[in-house]
Each structure stands twice: as C-alpha cells, then as structure tokens.
Design a protein around this motif. Sequence first.
Motif, PDB file in Angstrom:
ATOM      1  N   LEU A   7      34.909  31.608  41.526  1.00  0.00           N
ATOM      2  CA  LEU A   7      36.190  32.145  41.975  1.00  0.00           C
ATOM      3  C   LEU A   7      36.863  32.981  40.893  1.00  0.00           C
ATOM      4  O   LEU A   7      37.162  34.154  41.093  1.00  0.00           O
ATOM      5  N   TYR A   8      37.104  32.360  39.752  1.00  0.00           N
ATOM      6  CA  TYR A   8      37.908  33.027  38.716  1.00  0.00           C
ATOM      7  C   TYR A   8      37.145  34.149  38.027  1.00  0.00           C
ATOM      8  O   TYR A   8      37.726  35.187  37.702  1.00  0.00           O
ATOM      9  N   CYS A   9      35.853  33.939  37.811  1.00  0.00           N
ATOM     10  CA  CYS A   9      35.062  34.941  37.083  1.00  0.00           C
ATOM     11  C   CYS A   9      34.335  35.913  38.013  1.00  0.00           C
ATOM     12  O   CYS A   9      33.610  36.798  37.541  1.00  0.00           O
ATOM     13  N   GLY A  10      34.510  35.748  39.305  1.00  0.00           N
ATOM     14  CA  GLY A  10      34.008  36.726  40.260  1.00  0.00           C
ATOM     15  C   GLY A  10      32.505  36.760  40.431  1.00  0.00           C
ATOM     16  O   GLY A  10      31.945  37.807  40.784  1.00  0.00           O
ATOM     17  N   THR A  11      31.821  35.628  40.223  1.00  0.00           N
ATOM     18  CA  THR A  11      30.366  35.641  40.374  1.00  0.00           C
ATOM     19  C   THR A  11      29.920  35.552  41.824  1.00  0.00           C
ATOM     20  O   THR A  11      28.744  35.737  42.128  1.00  0.00           O
ATOM     21  N   VAL A  12      30.862  35.240  42.730  1.00  0.00           N
ATOM     22  CA  VAL A  12      30.562  35.175  44.165  1.00  0.00           C
ATOM     23  C   VAL A  12      31.622  35.961  44.927  1.00  0.00           C
ATOM     24  O   VAL A  12      32.812  35.885  44.610  1.00  0.00           O
ATOM     25  N   GLU A  13      31.167  36.715  45.923  1.00  0.00           N
ATOM     26  CA  GLU A  13      32.057  37.457  46.820  1.00  0.00           C
ATOM     27  C   GLU A  13      31.922  36.889  48.229  1.00  0.00           C
ATOM     28  O   GLU A  13      30.888  36.313  48.571  1.00  0.00           O
ATOM     29  N   PRO A  14      32.939  37.043  49.080  1.00  0.00           N
ATOM     30  CA  PRO A  14      32.798  36.599  50.469  1.00  0.00           C
ATOM     31  C   PRO A  14      31.565  37.188  51.151  1.00  0.00           C
ATOM     32  O   PRO A  14      30.912  36.525  51.959  1.00  0.00           O
ATOM     33  N   SER A  15      31.233  38.418  50.805  1.00  0.00           N
ATOM     34  CA  SER A  15      30.076  39.072  51.423  1.00  0.00           C
ATOM     35  C   SER A  15      28.766  38.374  51.080  1.00  0.00           C
ATOM     36  O   SER A  15      27.791  38.469  51.843  1.00  0.00           O
ATOM     37  N   GLU A 275      47.494  37.419  37.748  1.00  0.00           N
ATOM     38  CA  GLU A 275      46.615  38.081  36.795  1.00  0.00           C
ATOM     39  C   GLU A 275      45.758  39.184  37.421  1.00  0.00           C
ATOM     40  O   GLU A 275      45.470  40.196  36.780  1.00  0.00           O
ATOM     41  N   ASN A 276      45.328  38.971  38.662  1.00  0.00           N
ATOM     42  CA  ASN A 276      44.402  39.896  39.322  1.00  0.00           C
ATOM     43  C   ASN A 276      44.570  39.788  40.833  1.00  0.00           C
ATOM     44  O   ASN A 276      43.764  39.145  41.516  1.00  0.00           O
ATOM     45  N   PRO A 277      45.623  40.389  41.398  1.00  0.00           N
ATOM     46  CA  PRO A 277      45.909  40.238  42.823  1.00  0.00           C
ATOM     47  C   PRO A 277      44.754  40.640  43.739  1.00  0.00           C
ATOM     48  O   PRO A 277      44.549  40.010  44.786  1.00  0.00           O
ATOM     49  N   GLU A 278      44.001  41.665  43.353  1.00  0.00           N
ATOM     50  CA  GLU A 278      42.876  42.081  44.188  1.00  0.00           C
ATOM     51  C   GLU A 278      41.828  40.976  44.280  1.00  0.00           C
ATOM     52  O   GLU A 278      41.319  40.666  45.366  1.00  0.00           O
ATOM     53  N   ARG A 279      41.483  40.376  43.140  1.00  0.00           N
ATOM     54  CA  ARG A 279      40.533  39.272  43.155  1.00  0.00           C
ATOM     55  C   ARG A 279      41.115  38.069  43.881  1.00  0.00           C
ATOM     56  O   ARG A 279      40.393  37.328  44.579  1.00  0.00           O
ATOM     57  N   ALA A 280      42.412  37.847  43.770  1.00  0.00           N
ATOM     58  CA  ALA A 280      43.064  36.722  44.448  1.00  0.00           C
ATOM     59  C   ALA A 280      42.809  36.783  45.953  1.00  0.00           C
ATOM     60  O   ALA A 280      42.567  35.750  46.590  1.00  0.00           O
ATOM     61  N   ARG A 281      42.852  37.976  46.533  1.00  0.00           N
ATOM     62  CA  ARG A 281      42.617  38.108  47.973  1.00  0.00           C
ATOM     63  C   ARG A 281      41.193  37.694  48.341  1.00  0.00           C
ATOM     64  O   ARG A 281      40.962  37.073  49.383  1.00  0.00           O
ATOM     65  N   GLU A 282      40.229  38.050  47.497  1.00  0.00           N
ATOM     66  CA  GLU A 282      38.839  37.650  47.739  1.00  0.00           C
ATOM     67  C   GLU A 282      38.684  36.137  47.593  1.00  0.00           C
ATOM     68  O   GLU A 282      37.969  35.495  48.379  1.00  0.00           O
ATOM     69  N   VAL A 283      39.357  35.575  46.599  1.00  0.00           N
ATOM     70  CA  VAL A 283      39.280  34.141  46.365  1.00  0.00           C
ATOM     71  C   VAL A 283      39.862  33.366  47.537  1.00  0.00           C
ATOM     72  O   VAL A 283      39.323  32.318  47.952  1.00  0.00           O
ATOM     73  N   LEU A 284      40.954  33.850  48.103  1.00  0.00           N
ATOM     74  CA  LEU A 284      41.555  33.177  49.247  1.00  0.00           C
ATOM     75  C   LEU A 284      40.567  33.104  50.408  1.00  0.00           C
ATOM     76  O   LEU A 284      40.470  32.077  51.095  1.00  0.00           O
TER      77      LEU A 284
END
Length: 394
Positions: A7-15, A275-284
């Motif tokens: 989640l935090y480090c972006g190693t996984v995307e919803p896709s 810290e990173n609103p764009e990533r926050a949306r993906e994390v949600l």
Amino acid sequence: MIGVSKLYCGTVEPSDALRYGRKAKDLPSHLLQFSEDKKPVVVWNCTRSCNLRCIHCYSQSQCQAYEGELSTDEGKRLIDSLAEFGAPVILFSGGEPLMRKDLFELAAYAVASGLRAVISTNGTLITEQIAERLQTIRLSYVGVSLDGTEKVNDAFRGMEGAYQRALRGIRSCLAVGLKVGLRFTINRRNVSEIPAIFDIIREENIPRVCFYHLVYSGRGSALIDEALSPTETRRAVDFIIDKTAELHREGRPVEVLTVDNHCDGPYIYLRLTKENPERAREVLKLLQFNEGNSSGVGIACVSWDGSVHPDQFWRHLVLGNVRERKFGEIWTDRNNELLMKIKNKKRHVTGRCAACKWLEICGGNFRVRAEAMTGDLWAPDPACYLTDEEIGLT
C-alpha cells in the motif's frame, strides 16, 4: 493482513488484482487478500506438541505428546477436502509443525493436490538437511517466529539458545532458495526491539516480515496488560511504515505486513491523504478489495483434533469436526447461525465499530479481542487506535 509495502510503497496496484479476475484460484500468493471470492487460507495446527513454551502461545503448547491428533490418513483426507473446496493455501502450524514426523509427507501431498503449502515455525529445528527437504517438496514459504534479539526472544520462547537456533534455521532456508520471513508479535515487552528486527532483515537479506498485533488468546490472554496503548500503537505503526519506505528507497523491496489489526489500513490511507493524495486513492480501492478482518471468511483454522474454528485464535468456538464432515460442508453450513453472523460480522458489530466510516474496509476488526475484553464478541475491538474524528464520529 495489511500490506504496508504493497500500500504505502506502491508495489501493488488495483489493476494487478483485476488482471487475474480477482479469483482466489488464479491469484498469486501476494494478491490473495484482494480476491473477491475469499476462499479461506486454512491454518492447520497439525500438532499441539512444541519444543518451546512461548509466553504468548495461542495453543498453549508444551513439549509433550498429545492424544487425539489427526493421523496421516486423516490429514490426507483433510487436504483432499480443502483441495475440493478450493482453498488456495494450507498453512502447517502447531505447536511446532516440525515435531510431526509425517510433516514432509503431508506437505508434499498438499502440493501434489494443488494447494500452496507454507509452514509457521519457531525455526529452531530447521537444519540444512531439513531446509533441503522442505525445498524439495516445493514448499511456498517458511514463516519463522522471532520476537526480538537474543535475550528478549529467548525469554519469550522459554529456552536459552532459541534465537541462535532460529537464526540458523533462517539461514539454512535462504541457502537453499526457500522464501522465508519473520513473524513478530508486538507488545510492550518487545516493541523497542522493532528497530533490531529491521536490522536483522538487512543483515540477513530476509525478504518478508509480518508484525502481528497481540491477540488475547491462549497464553496470550495473560498479556492483556502488555498490549500497547493507542498512542504506543500509532508510534509503532508509523515506525514500521517509515522503515519499510526506507528499505524500498535503498532498493530493498522487502514485503512488510501488519496482521490482526485492520485499522492499520485506514491509518495508512489517512497518512497518504496528506503525503500522496493520488496514491491514497489507489490504496482506498485496494482496501475495499481487501475488506478487512477475514475470520470465518478468508481465514480458517483446523485444530490437531480436527475441530474447525473461524480463525486460529478463536479456539473456544468450534464449528464442526473434519472427522465427521468435510471441511467445505462445515464452512458453508447455513444452519450454523453464529457462523453466518461471523461471515457477515459488519451487520452485527456495535458501538464505535457500527458507526465507523471505515467499517466496510476494516470489517469490524478482531472479534476475539473484543470478546476477551468485554465478553461480547460484537463489542468494539479495544485495539482500535483511530480517534473519533478519524472514524467520523465528530
């Protein structure tokens, strides 16, 4: 499980999960938590015997033989029923699974049946020869419990030398190419050891670590007073997030997870909104896929005597026995009113949990902890550290 690195480090995307159709049978192990059908990872406590006596052991194991454990043939019938039901993973646990003489035969049988087989061990019995045998049967993962550096870990384990023997086991697994990770249960006695755990990860090139929030079960029930306060928990989770990010910046993509406190998910999301609103949306979106606590849905436990439980900590709640019925029949029994409520726990939680705006992605957190503290399994989880403002009550 909450994947901090995912989640935090972006190693996984919803896709990533969508690409596989979000079906448990098709998803690789690191994406199973995002499946939409949530077939259970089954923890099989294949023995209660253990060579150690850990102070937080949920099975209250000791170094002795116990009567009534499933035989080899009964174990294979259990594995057959899990494969038939579509369970994606069987986790051999205990006690200490390596105390069971037929573990290699059973694990090999599970792999041949199409299950991903992993073990949860204290690591002290793993020699180079044992590691080679585990690698030969294509075990997917070895999780080794380590609750601090030498003095602290040995005190938790009740045996001098446990730390060095576990470290030997970890190194033996790594030497033969087995994926190995650490398991660390956070409490006041060892929270100061978390920095040292990250040092061990660096020094030994360990690719994975799971930080477990304390659950009040078995001998762990005596540690209720050792549970962290909300402030202490937030500080520990922040440190874990920061150190995970530091590792990834160094080019060390260690997989870091927290386990058994699903408010960690919203907490990471809230931090990312700043810290990173764009990533926050993906994390949600990923948290919505995850759905929070999975007891009775995406996690199951079978005891040494064949009893089936909603998770490995809920030992006093028996749903049935695989000696009498197949696992799938027990797990989907609509006549079991309590089981059906557990599968739909979000409808039944009360208090802060019921009013929380994160209920859909936390799932009401850990019911065993609520029951242990209040006697009411639908009461709010006392380990939730989010403020009223953060959960939308003010």
